[in-house]
Design a protein around this motif. Structure first.
Motif, PDB file in Angstrom:
ATOM      1  N   ASP A 233       0.860  -1.186   0.000  1.00  0.00           N
ATOM      2  CA  ASP A 233       0.000   0.000   0.000  1.00  0.00           C
ATOM      3  C   ASP A 233       0.892   1.229   0.000  1.00  0.00           C
ATOM      4  O   ASP A 233       1.792   1.367   0.825  1.00  0.00           O
ATOM      5  N   ARG A 238      -3.262   5.440   2.348  1.00  0.00           N
ATOM      6  CA  ARG A 238      -3.500   5.739   3.761  1.00  0.00           C
ATOM      7  C   ARG A 238      -3.859   7.211   3.954  1.00  0.00           C
ATOM      8  O   ARG A 238      -4.757   7.544   4.731  1.00  0.00           O
ATOM      9  N   TRP A 239      -3.141   8.098   3.228  1.00  0.00           N
ATOM     10  CA  TRP A 239      -3.416   9.524   3.379  1.00  0.00           C
ATOM     11  C   TRP A 239      -4.843   9.870   2.963  1.00  0.00           C
ATOM     12  O   TRP A 239      -5.485  10.723   3.568  1.00  0.00           O
ATOM     13  N   ASN A 242      -7.158   8.819   5.754  1.00  0.00           N
ATOM     14  CA  ASN A 242      -6.961   9.723   6.892  1.00  0.00           C
ATOM     15  C   ASN A 242      -7.567  11.097   6.632  1.00  0.00           C
ATOM     16  O   ASN A 242      -8.186  11.695   7.518  1.00  0.00           O
ATOM     17  N   ALA A 255     -11.536   2.745   1.825  1.00  0.00           N
ATOM     18  CA  ALA A 255     -11.031   2.190   3.078  1.00  0.00           C
ATOM     19  C   ALA A 255     -10.973   0.674   3.018  1.00  0.00           C
ATOM     20  O   ALA A 255      -9.987   0.057   3.445  1.00  0.00           O
ATOM     21  N   LEU A 258      -8.031  -0.406   0.937  1.00  0.00           N
ATOM     22  CA  LEU A 258      -6.782  -0.245   1.684  1.00  0.00           C
ATOM     23  C   LEU A 258      -6.605  -1.392   2.673  1.00  0.00           C
ATOM     24  O   LEU A 258      -5.529  -2.003   2.762  1.00  0.00           O
ATOM     25  N   PHE A 262      -3.800  -4.561   3.390  1.00  0.00           N
ATOM     26  CA  PHE A 262      -3.214  -4.980   4.663  1.00  0.00           C
ATOM     27  C   PHE A 262      -3.347  -6.497   4.820  1.00  0.00           C
ATOM     28  O   PHE A 262      -2.421  -7.178   5.259  1.00  0.00           O
TER      29      PHE A 262
END
Length: 293
Positions: A233, A238-239, A242, A255, A258, A262
């Motif tokens: 990733d 991630r940004w 967030n 989300a 993402l 993981f």
């Protein structure tokens, strides 16, 4: 126009070539002696005419260091463009620091991967109108032919923010395609999965370049047997999530995509084989094979 280009990796090297094909004079610097045009940043700056424009195409880990060094080498009226995958929150800090010496700053999100040399790059720039105008010949050289492909997204930081959201969308699209592939691959009823995807490339609402790349990946490895179900990733995924939390914007698809990556980093996942295959097709990312290579 003379351009300094710092960072001649997978994308930077191709960007240098595309600009040269468009008639720009490009002086490049890279730590790799096999690709660099100059021995140092100082030599690069010395070879440029003023107002000098230096495009930085580097990993986020070294951007601060290079911009600080350029600050000591450039002069009032010069322009630094950060075209790497930098975090948008860093852009205002870079602009403010450079402004102490009268040096201008533009941030530019770049999409195109290893195919950009031939197809052109999608460019999302943030900065003042005058700075964008100074760099416009560079944007024109890099963008695809035709009306679209470049946007002045807004003030400093807007370019990288737009590219961040682009990558969040990319995560969601790739995950949906990959899950569809896994479902078809698992269903014994469907005996020609590759041709099903190929049939969707014309006339359907889900046709896209990513779909084209899926078929290309299946042509090379029909069942993705040589690909490990692992996909890294990038920071931008991630940004994006967030930023959505900070702004109170629901992004459940991004989300979930993402978090699926993981999961892939913990165990071999069939759908992540396709995500890994697509990433390799458009970005030249290395794939982990079963034999460890």
């Amino acid at each position: 126009m003379h351009v300094g280009l710092v960072g001649l990796g997978k994308m930077g090297n191709n960007m240098r070539e595309r600009m040269r094909r468009a008639g720009l004079t490009v002086v490049g610097y890279d730590r790799n002696p096999e690709v660099t045009d100059t021995a140092s940043l100082a030599e690069l700056v010395q070879k440029l005419d003023g107002p000098r424009v230096v495009w930085v195409m580097l990993p986020i880990q070294v951007v601060d260091q290079v911009i600080d060094e350029l600050k000591g080498l450039l002069a009032e009226g010069d322009l630094v463009i950060d075209g790497g995958n930098s975090k948008w929150t860093n852009d205002a800090r870079h602009a403010q620091s450079l402004a102490e010496k009268g040096i201008h700053f533009v941030d530019c999100g770049v999409s195109g991967g290893v195919w950009g040399l031939e197809n052109g790059y999608a460019l999302m720039a943030g900065g003042d109108e005058a700075d964008i105008a100074l760099a416009q010949p560079i944007f024109d050289a890099l963008k695809p032919e035709g009306e679209y492909g470049f946007v002045h997204a807004g003030e400093v930081g807007a370019g990288h923010f737009a590219k961040m959201v682009h990558n969040g969308i990319e995560y969601g699209l790739m995950q949906a395609y990959a899950e569809g592939w896994e479902l078809l691959e698992t269903a014994q009823l469907v005996t020609n999965v590759r041709d099903v995807f190929n049939s969707w490339r014309e006339g359907t609402v889900i046709r896209s370049w990513l779909l084209d790349l899926m078929v290309r990946a299946l042509d090379e490895d029909p069942h993705l047997d040589t690909i490990e179900g692992y996909a890294a990733d990038s920071g931008e995924g991630r940004w994006t999530v967030n930023a959505a939390v900070d702004l109170g914007v629901p992004v459940p698809t991004m989300a979930a995509a993402l978090f699926a990556r993981f999961t892939s980093q913990q165990e071999d996942s069939p759908s992540m084989k396709m995500v890994a295959a697509m990433r390799n097709q458009f970005g030249g990312h290395a794939m982990k094979a079963d034999d460890g290579n």
